[in-house]
Each structure stands twice: as C-alpha cells, then as structure tokens.
Design an enzyme around this catalytic site. Sequence first.
Site, PDB file in Angstrom:
ATOM      1  N   CYS A 154      -3.086   1.307 -50.369  1.00 56.41           N
ATOM      2  CA  CYS A 154      -2.457   2.293 -51.250  1.00 56.41           C
ATOM      3  C   CYS A 154      -2.587   1.814 -52.695  1.00 56.41           C
ATOM      4  O   CYS A 154      -2.412   0.624 -52.976  1.00 56.41           O
ATOM      5  CB  CYS A 154      -0.981   2.450 -50.878  1.00 56.41           C
ATOM      6  SG  CYS A 154      -0.107   3.690 -51.857  1.00 56.41           S
ATOM      7  N   HIS A 157      -1.812  10.789 -45.592  1.00 58.69           N
ATOM      8  CA  HIS A 157      -1.378   9.691 -46.465  1.00 58.69           C
ATOM      9  C   HIS A 157      -0.825  10.258 -47.772  1.00 58.69           C
ATOM     10  O   HIS A 157       0.231   9.833 -48.248  1.00 58.69           O
ATOM     11  CB  HIS A 157      -2.555   8.737 -46.742  1.00 58.69           C
ATOM     12  CG  HIS A 157      -2.207   7.589 -47.635  1.00 58.69           C
ATOM     13  ND1 HIS A 157      -2.178   6.284 -47.211  1.00 58.69           N
ATOM     14  CD2 HIS A 157      -1.863   7.553 -48.951  1.00 58.69           C
ATOM     15  CE1 HIS A 157      -1.821   5.495 -48.222  1.00 58.69           C
ATOM     16  NE2 HIS A 157      -1.632   6.239 -49.293  1.00 58.69           N
ATOM     17  N   GLU A 158      -1.540  11.242 -48.318  1.00 57.53           N
ATOM     18  CA  GLU A 158      -1.093  11.821 -49.607  1.00 57.53           C
ATOM     19  C   GLU A 158       0.151  12.684 -49.455  1.00 57.53           C
ATOM     20  O   GLU A 158       1.065  12.610 -50.282  1.00 57.53           O
ATOM     21  CB  GLU A 158      -2.224  12.649 -50.243  1.00 57.53           C
ATOM     22  CG  GLU A 158      -3.478  11.861 -50.551  1.00 57.53           C
ATOM     23  CD  GLU A 158      -3.196  10.541 -51.247  1.00 57.53           C
ATOM     24  OE1 GLU A 158      -3.917   9.572 -50.950  1.00 57.53           O
ATOM     25  OE2 GLU A 158      -2.265  10.459 -52.063  1.00 57.53           O
ATOM     26  N   HIS A 179       3.282  10.760 -49.405  1.00 59.10           N
ATOM     27  CA  HIS A 179       3.779  10.359 -50.732  1.00 59.10           C
ATOM     28  C   HIS A 179       4.753  11.392 -51.297  1.00 59.10           C
ATOM     29  O   HIS A 179       5.653  11.067 -52.072  1.00 59.10           O
ATOM     30  CB  HIS A 179       2.627  10.151 -51.717  1.00 59.10           C
ATOM     31  CG  HIS A 179       1.991   8.791 -51.658  1.00 59.10           C
ATOM     32  ND1 HIS A 179       2.699   7.623 -51.782  1.00 59.10           N
ATOM     33  CD2 HIS A 179       0.703   8.432 -51.490  1.00 59.10           C
ATOM     34  CE1 HIS A 179       1.874   6.589 -51.693  1.00 59.10           C
ATOM     35  NE2 HIS A 179       0.657   7.042 -51.511  1.00 59.10           N
TER      36      HIS A 179
HETATM   37  O1  LIG Z   1      -2.762   5.294 -52.619  1.00 57.46           O
HETATM   38  C1  LIG Z   1      -3.247   6.377 -52.315  1.00 57.46           C
HETATM   39  O2  LIG Z   1      -2.572   7.342 -52.001  1.00 57.46           O
HETATM   40  C2  LIG Z   1      -4.737   6.476 -52.246  1.00 57.46           C
HETATM   41  C3  LIG Z   1      -5.252   5.750 -51.064  1.00 57.46           C
HETATM   42  C4  LIG Z   1      -5.425   6.781 -49.975  1.00 57.46           C
HETATM   43  C5  LIG Z   1      -5.796   6.291 -48.625  1.00 57.46           C
HETATM   44  C6  LIG Z   1      -5.539   5.021 -48.190  1.00 57.46           C
HETATM   45  C7  LIG Z   1      -5.906   4.633 -46.905  1.00 57.46           C
HETATM   46  C8  LIG Z   1      -6.483   5.532 -46.049  1.00 57.46           C
HETATM   47  C9  LIG Z   1      -6.717   6.795 -46.479  1.00 57.46           C
HETATM   48  C10 LIG Z   1      -6.377   7.176 -47.745  1.00 57.46           C
HETATM   49  C11 LIG Z   1      -6.476   5.022 -51.594  1.00 57.46           C
HETATM   50  O3  LIG Z   1      -7.574   5.820 -51.474  1.00 57.46           O
HETATM   51  S1  LIG Z   1      -6.618   3.448 -50.918  1.00 57.46           S
HETATM   52  C12 LIG Z   1      -8.137   2.873 -51.340  1.00 57.46           C
HETATM   53  C13 LIG Z   1      -9.251   3.440 -50.549  1.00 57.46           C
HETATM   54  C14 LIG Z   1     -10.429   3.663 -51.195  1.00 57.46           C
HETATM   55  C15 LIG Z   1     -11.511   4.148 -50.488  1.00 57.46           C
HETATM   56  C16 LIG Z   1     -11.406   4.406 -49.127  1.00 57.46           C
HETATM   57  C17 LIG Z   1     -10.214   4.194 -48.476  1.00 57.46           C
HETATM   58  C18 LIG Z   1      -9.117   3.693 -49.185  1.00 57.46           C
HETATM   59 NI    NI Z   2      -0.980   5.764 -51.235  1.00 55.45          NI
END
Ligand SMILES: O=C(O)C[C@@H](Cc1ccccc1)[C@H](O)SCc1ccccc1
Ligand code: NI
EC number: 3.5.1.88
Length: 183
Positions: free
Chosen positions: A110, A153-154, A157
Amino acid sequence: MITMKDIVREGYPSLTKKASEVEVPLSADDKQLLEDMLQFLKNSQDEEIAEKYDLRAGVGLAAPQLGIEKQLIALHFEDSRGRQYSMGLANPKIISHSVEQAYLQSGEGCLSVDRAVEGYVPRHARVTITATDINDNPVKLRLKNYPAVVFQHEIDHLHGIMFFDRINRDNPFAIPDNSIEIS
Ligand SMILES: O=C(O)C[C@@H](Cc1ccccc1)[C@H](O)SCc1ccccc1
Ligand code: NI
C-alpha cells in the site's frame, strides 16, 4: 502534481474512517482531483518521471490516501490479457460478489504503508461494482482476478480498511476457505 509527500501514511485519521459520498454531477474540484489522482498513477509507472519525483509505483489510489475523506478512487493498470483499466470513479460500490474468495500469491502492499506486511489478503474472487465516472456517466463493472483485487483494495480505503486488516493474525499464510490463488 501529486507526489509522495501528498500521500498520508499509516496512522493518519482519514485512513481508518468512512469517506463521504460525493455529489453527482461531480463538482469541478472533484473532477480535477480524479484527474490529478489518475495522473499520479501514470507518472508513478513512468520510469523517468517516477525517478525524477521519487514516486512509488501504484496501480490504484483513493482520496483518503491524500487525507481527503471523499469516495473517489483512481485506477491505472492492465490485466493479464492486456485489458486497460484507466479511470477515475466516484462513489464506487460492490453490489454483488462471489462466495468464492481469492488472494494474491505475492500478498499486497500500500502506498500509505511504508513497511512490508506479509500474508495472504482474502478478497472476493469476483465482484460487480457500480460507480459514477469522471464524465458523470454510471459505470457497472464485472471483475475477477487481479482487477477484482485492485478495485477491492481501493474501495476498502473508502471504508477505512487497510489490506493488513484482512490478513489472518494467527497464520498470515493460511489459505482462505473456498479460495483461489492469483499469481
Ligand atoms: O495503496 C494503494 O491503494 C495502491 C496499491 C494498490 C494495490 C496494492 C496491492 C494489490 C493491489 C493493489 C499500490 O498499487 S501498491 C504498489 C503496487 C504497484 C504495482 C503493482 C501492485 C502493487
Ligand atoms: Ni492502499
């Protein structure tokens, strides 16, 4: 331009609160925020820009990660078949989901968490999501596999839920019941 200094980290109040729905049609400010969030994700995936501005790669971002308690998310990635998901959404809702669960074999990270948290994150294997897009159009998406994980995941949040809240405390690598592994 959004950079990492704008992204709040673990412990910041907006990350553990329920965000408010935004009015539709979207205000100019909310449209601009979605544009800026989407541009951050594109920048974070551009090697040169990411290095120049020290950006962590991201495939999704939610407004509470900017300290803004609004139900706004942006997504920018493509699935294993090369289908592009690049959008800003308001008031996304999971209106139905599979009983079957799924988890990323690699676990999750995250942008608001500056540490590695190991373990499988159980999620719905398939979800149907409704939302309003940046042009005030209603959107209905049926998602599975990696796209389903990113959207959940989003949307988590927006409800103050962090990915590690879902990891089995007793055994982080316990295989969730009735689940499929996404590699
Ligand atoms: O912090 C966030 O919400 C964005 C996350 C979303 C995410 C994390 C894990 C699995 C799926 C989505 C970031 O994208 S974490 C960094 C990342 C970058 C590329 C691919 C996967 C995760
Ligand atoms: Ni996140």
